[in-house]
Design a protein around this motif. Structure first.
Motif, PDB file in Angstrom:
ATOM      1  N   LEU A 140     -29.325 -17.008 -43.884  1.00  0.00           N
ATOM      2  CA  LEU A 140     -30.306 -16.832 -44.952  1.00  0.00           C
ATOM      3  C   LEU A 140     -31.644 -17.463 -44.578  1.00  0.00           C
ATOM      4  CD1 LEU A 140     -31.105 -16.042 -47.844  1.00  0.00           C
ATOM      5  CD2 LEU A 140     -30.109 -18.212 -48.614  1.00  0.00           C
ATOM      6  N   VAL A 141     -31.576 -18.686 -44.048  1.00  0.00           N
ATOM      7  CA  VAL A 141     -32.805 -19.377 -43.631  1.00  0.00           C
ATOM      8  C   VAL A 141     -33.501 -18.606 -42.520  1.00  0.00           C
ATOM      9  CG1 VAL A 141     -33.714 -21.457 -42.537  1.00  0.00           C
ATOM     10  CG2 VAL A 141     -32.020 -21.655 -44.366  1.00  0.00           C
ATOM     11  N   LYS A 142     -32.735 -18.092 -41.574  1.00  0.00           N
ATOM     12  CA  LYS A 142     -33.319 -17.333 -40.469  1.00  0.00           C
ATOM     13  C   LYS A 142     -33.983 -16.059 -40.962  1.00  0.00           C
ATOM     14  CE  LYS A 142     -30.086 -18.979 -36.918  1.00  0.00           C
ATOM     15  NZ  LYS A 142     -28.951 -18.607 -36.030  1.00  0.00           N
ATOM     16  N   LEU A 143     -33.313 -15.355 -41.879  1.00  0.00           N
ATOM     17  CA  LEU A 143     -33.879 -14.109 -42.404  1.00  0.00           C
ATOM     18  C   LEU A 143     -35.181 -14.361 -43.159  1.00  0.00           C
ATOM     19  CD1 LEU A 143     -30.665 -12.271 -43.691  1.00  0.00           C
ATOM     20  CD2 LEU A 143     -32.129 -11.558 -41.794  1.00  0.00           C
ATOM     21  N   CYS A 144     -35.172 -15.375 -44.022  1.00  0.00           N
ATOM     22  CA  CYS A 144     -36.380 -15.681 -44.807  1.00  0.00           C
ATOM     23  C   CYS A 144     -37.503 -16.193 -43.914  1.00  0.00           C
ATOM     24  CB  CYS A 144     -36.045 -16.700 -45.895  1.00  0.00           C
ATOM     25  SG  CYS A 144     -34.941 -16.066 -47.179  1.00  0.00           S
ATOM     26  N   SER A 145     -37.144 -17.006 -42.924  1.00  0.00           N
ATOM     27  CA  SER A 145     -38.157 -17.510 -41.979  1.00  0.00           C
ATOM     28  C   SER A 145     -38.750 -16.373 -41.175  1.00  0.00           C
ATOM     29  CB  SER A 145     -37.530 -18.545 -41.036  1.00  0.00           C
ATOM     30  OG  SER A 145     -37.042 -19.658 -41.755  1.00  0.00           O
ATOM     31  N   LEU A 146     -37.894 -15.426 -40.771  1.00  0.00           N
ATOM     32  CA  LEU A 146     -38.381 -14.268 -40.026  1.00  0.00           C
ATOM     33  C   LEU A 146     -39.324 -13.429 -40.885  1.00  0.00           C
ATOM     34  CD1 LEU A 146     -38.237 -12.501 -37.461  1.00  0.00           C
ATOM     35  CD2 LEU A 146     -36.312 -11.312 -38.508  1.00  0.00           C
ATOM     36  N   ALA A 147     -38.987 -13.267 -42.156  1.00  0.00           N
ATOM     37  CA  ALA A 147     -39.830 -12.474 -43.052  1.00  0.00           C
ATOM     38  C   ALA A 147     -41.211 -13.105 -43.214  1.00  0.00           C
ATOM     39  CB  ALA A 147     -39.147 -12.314 -44.408  1.00  0.00           C
ATOM     40  N   TRP A 148     -41.245 -14.391 -43.581  1.00  0.00           N
ATOM     41  CA  TRP A 148     -42.524 -15.065 -43.800  1.00  0.00           C
ATOM     42  C   TRP A 148     -43.272 -15.289 -42.490  1.00  0.00           C
ATOM     43  CZ3 TRP A 148     -44.546 -15.333 -48.469  1.00  0.00           C
ATOM     44  CH2 TRP A 148     -43.701 -15.329 -49.583  1.00  0.00           C
ATOM     45  N   GLY A 149     -42.546 -15.761 -41.471  1.00  0.00           N
ATOM     46  CA  GLY A 149     -43.190 -16.026 -40.178  1.00  0.00           C
ATOM     47  C   GLY A 149     -43.671 -14.761 -39.511  1.00  0.00           C
ATOM     48  N   GLY A 150     -42.842 -13.706 -39.569  1.00  0.00           N
ATOM     49  CA  GLY A 150     -43.247 -12.434 -38.976  1.00  0.00           C
ATOM     50  C   GLY A 150     -44.477 -11.865 -39.658  1.00  0.00           C
ATOM     51  N   ALA A 151     -44.512 -11.932 -40.989  1.00  0.00           N
ATOM     52  CA  ALA A 151     -45.676 -11.441 -41.732  1.00  0.00           C
ATOM     53  C   ALA A 151     -46.927 -12.239 -41.369  1.00  0.00           C
ATOM     54  CB  ALA A 151     -45.409 -11.527 -43.231  1.00  0.00           C
ATOM     55  N   PHE A 152     -46.780 -13.557 -41.273  1.00  0.00           N
ATOM     56  CA  PHE A 152     -47.925 -14.414 -40.952  1.00  0.00           C
ATOM     57  C   PHE A 152     -48.483 -14.087 -39.564  1.00  0.00           C
ATOM     58  CE2 PHE A 152     -49.837 -18.379 -39.378  1.00  0.00           C
ATOM     59  CZ  PHE A 152     -50.739 -18.639 -40.408  1.00  0.00           C
ATOM     60  N   LEU A 154     -48.115 -11.271 -37.783  1.00  0.00           N
ATOM     61  CA  LEU A 154     -48.700  -9.928 -37.772  1.00  0.00           C
ATOM     62  C   LEU A 154     -50.108  -9.918 -38.360  1.00  0.00           C
ATOM     63  CD1 LEU A 154     -45.646  -7.745 -38.883  1.00  0.00           C
ATOM     64  CD2 LEU A 154     -46.682  -7.804 -36.621  1.00  0.00           C
ATOM     65  N   ILE A 155     -50.278 -10.624 -39.485  1.00  0.00           N
ATOM     66  CA  ILE A 155     -51.585 -10.600 -40.162  1.00  0.00           C
ATOM     67  C   ILE A 155     -52.600 -11.485 -39.439  1.00  0.00           C
ATOM     68  CG2 ILE A 155     -52.760 -10.945 -42.361  1.00  0.00           C
ATOM     69  CD1 ILE A 155     -50.690  -8.632 -42.196  1.00  0.00           C
ATOM     70  N   ILE A 156     -52.137 -12.575 -38.839  1.00  0.00           N
ATOM     71  CA  ILE A 156     -53.041 -13.406 -38.026  1.00  0.00           C
ATOM     72  C   ILE A 156     -53.633 -12.582 -36.884  1.00  0.00           C
ATOM     73  CG2 ILE A 156     -53.000 -15.206 -36.243  1.00  0.00           C
ATOM     74  CD1 ILE A 156     -53.519 -16.436 -38.857  1.00  0.00           C
ATOM     75  N   ILE A 157     -52.778 -11.828 -36.186  1.00  0.00           N
ATOM     76  CA  ILE A 157     -53.264 -10.986 -35.094  1.00  0.00           C
ATOM     77  C   ILE A 157     -54.234  -9.934 -35.626  1.00  0.00           C
ATOM     78  CG2 ILE A 157     -52.580  -9.295 -33.341  1.00  0.00           C
ATOM     79  CD1 ILE A 157     -49.907 -10.794 -33.127  1.00  0.00           C
ATOM     80  N   LEU A 158     -53.873  -9.323 -36.753  1.00  0.00           N
ATOM     81  CA  LEU A 158     -54.724  -8.296 -37.357  1.00  0.00           C
ATOM     82  C   LEU A 158     -56.119  -8.830 -37.656  1.00  0.00           C
ATOM     83  CD1 LEU A 158     -54.773  -5.389 -38.610  1.00  0.00           C
ATOM     84  CD2 LEU A 158     -54.159  -6.477 -40.772  1.00  0.00           C
ATOM     85  N   PHE A 159     -56.190 -10.020 -38.237  1.00  0.00           N
ATOM     86  CA  PHE A 159     -57.497 -10.574 -38.617  1.00  0.00           C
ATOM     87  C   PHE A 159     -58.226 -11.194 -37.429  1.00  0.00           C
ATOM     88  CE2 PHE A 159     -56.091  -9.706 -42.784  1.00  0.00           C
ATOM     89  CZ  PHE A 159     -57.240  -9.610 -43.560  1.00  0.00           C
ATOM     90  N   ALA A 160     -57.487 -11.649 -36.430  1.00  0.00           N
ATOM     91  CA  ALA A 160     -58.144 -12.132 -35.208  1.00  0.00           C
ATOM     92  C   ALA A 160     -58.895 -10.986 -34.538  1.00  0.00           C
ATOM     93  CB  ALA A 160     -57.112 -12.729 -34.256  1.00  0.00           C
ATOM     94  N   LEU A 161     -58.304  -9.806 -34.550  1.00  0.00           N
ATOM     95  CA  LEU A 161     -58.970  -8.639 -33.983  1.00  0.00           C
ATOM     96  C   LEU A 161     -60.192  -8.232 -34.811  1.00  0.00           C
ATOM     97  CD1 LEU A 161     -55.848  -6.447 -33.067  1.00  0.00           C
ATOM     98  CD2 LEU A 161     -57.360  -7.651 -31.479  1.00  0.00           C
ATOM     99  N   THR A 162     -60.110  -8.421 -36.126  1.00  0.00           N
ATOM    100  CA  THR A 162     -61.220  -8.035 -37.002  1.00  0.00           C
ATOM    101  C   THR A 162     -62.363  -9.043 -36.961  1.00  0.00           C
ATOM    102  OG1 THR A 162     -59.740  -6.844 -38.495  1.00  0.00           O
ATOM    103  CG2 THR A 162     -61.860  -7.515 -39.393  1.00  0.00           C
ATOM    104  N   LEU A 163     -62.036 -10.323 -36.987  1.00  0.00           N
ATOM    105  CA  LEU A 163     -63.074 -11.353 -37.067  1.00  0.00           C
ATOM    106  C   LEU A 163     -63.864 -11.522 -35.774  1.00  0.00           C
ATOM    107  CD1 LEU A 163     -61.195 -14.096 -39.146  1.00  0.00           C
ATOM    108  CD2 LEU A 163     -62.818 -12.371 -39.930  1.00  0.00           C
ATOM    109  N   ASN A 179     -58.732  -5.717 -44.839  1.00  0.00           N
ATOM    110  CA  ASN A 179     -59.035  -5.685 -43.415  1.00  0.00           C
ATOM    111  C   ASN A 179     -59.874  -4.459 -43.059  1.00  0.00           C
ATOM    112  OD1 ASN A 179     -58.516  -6.471 -40.501  1.00  0.00           O
ATOM    113  ND2 ASN A 179     -57.607  -4.452 -40.534  1.00  0.00           N
ATOM    114  N   ALA A 180     -59.504  -3.314 -43.602  1.00  0.00           N
ATOM    115  CA  ALA A 180     -60.252  -2.084 -43.317  1.00  0.00           C
ATOM    116  C   ALA A 180     -61.701  -2.200 -43.782  1.00  0.00           C
ATOM    117  CB  ALA A 180     -59.573  -0.901 -43.985  1.00  0.00           C
ATOM    118  N   ALA A 181     -61.905  -2.785 -44.971  1.00  0.00           N
ATOM    119  CA  ALA A 181     -63.263  -2.949 -45.487  1.00  0.00           C
ATOM    120  C   ALA A 181     -64.077  -3.890 -44.605  1.00  0.00           C
ATOM    121  CB  ALA A 181     -63.205  -3.488 -46.916  1.00  0.00           C
TER     122      ALA A 181
END
Length: 232
Positions: A140-152, A154-163, A179-181
């Protein structure tokens, strides 16, 4: 001719075009919806945390969804309510980035948490006798950590490319920052951003589903072993 705007400058939000007569009713409606979301999710979270008989895998994942919903609604709706009451809408670049990051983080985390919940239901239905040996607290801890950590991540990379892109505009034609805006404000090539958005999720999904589905994982390893090591 467009000129690059300093990072400390203000951005204008076009938002919804609302007549003065409709502004206050829309504000009250949005406030009511936000309060329902806030009270509902806080209640669900509190009940699950304080009721020991609800300390089960699915309920803890619902807790994560409640936190996720609170992040998304709190990021978007208070700002939206404020914009209903004014005709001139400005937001600092830093605040816009934070809002966009939180909205995208909420979206990605919600999808990954729902994926973890689907995996939990898959095990419960397809392998019920081994459910409690598979869905342990550690899992359970691994699944939840993967969900939150994976999302973080993915979005860090997305915004690093934008900024990294220089800005040559200050007008956002949406009701909120995204991000698109943000990269539409740039005066540089956004090919890399577009490639990341359009190619990475389709590539990542089979890997994520394959790792957490035993049958797929075992068959992939079997095919790999037979192809690479046919004589062993």
């Amino acid at each position: 001719m467009n000129t690059t705007i300093d990072d400390s400058s203000m951005l204008s939000l076009e938002g919804f075009i609302v007549s003065p007569e409709a502004a206050h009713p829309l504000f009250l409606l949005t406030l009511a919806v936000y309060l329902v979301i806030l009270i509902g999710n806080v209640t669900v979270f509190s009940v699950i945390v304080f009721q020991k008989n609800l300390h089960q895998t699915m309920y803890f994942m619902i807790c994560n969804m409640s936190v996720c919903d609170l992040i998304g609604s709190t990021t978007l709706m208070p700002r939206l309510m404020a914009d209903f009451l004014t005709q001139v809408r400005y937001i600092s670049y830093a605040a816009c980035v934070v809002q966009a990051f939180c909205i995208h983080f909420y979206t990605a985390a919600a999808h990954l948490i729902l994926t973890a919940m689907a995996y939990d239901r898959y095990i419960a239905i397809c392998d019920p006798l081994r459910y409690y040996s598979i869905m342990t607290n550690s899992t359970l801890v691994k699944l939840c950590s993967l969900a939150w950590g994976g999302a973080f991540i993915l979005i860090i990379i997305l915004f690093a490319l934008t900024l990294r892109l220089p800005r040559c505009g200050s007008r956002i034609t949406e009701a909120n920052c995204s991000n698109a805006a943000l990269f539409l404000l740039s005066c540089a090539d956004t090919t890399v951003n577009n490639m990341y958005v359009t190619t990475f999720p389709p590539c990542a999904n089979p890997i994520i589903y394959g790792i957490y589905t035993k049958e797929i994982r075992n068959n992939v390893f079997k095919c790999f072993k037979n192809t690479i090591l046919p004589n062993q």
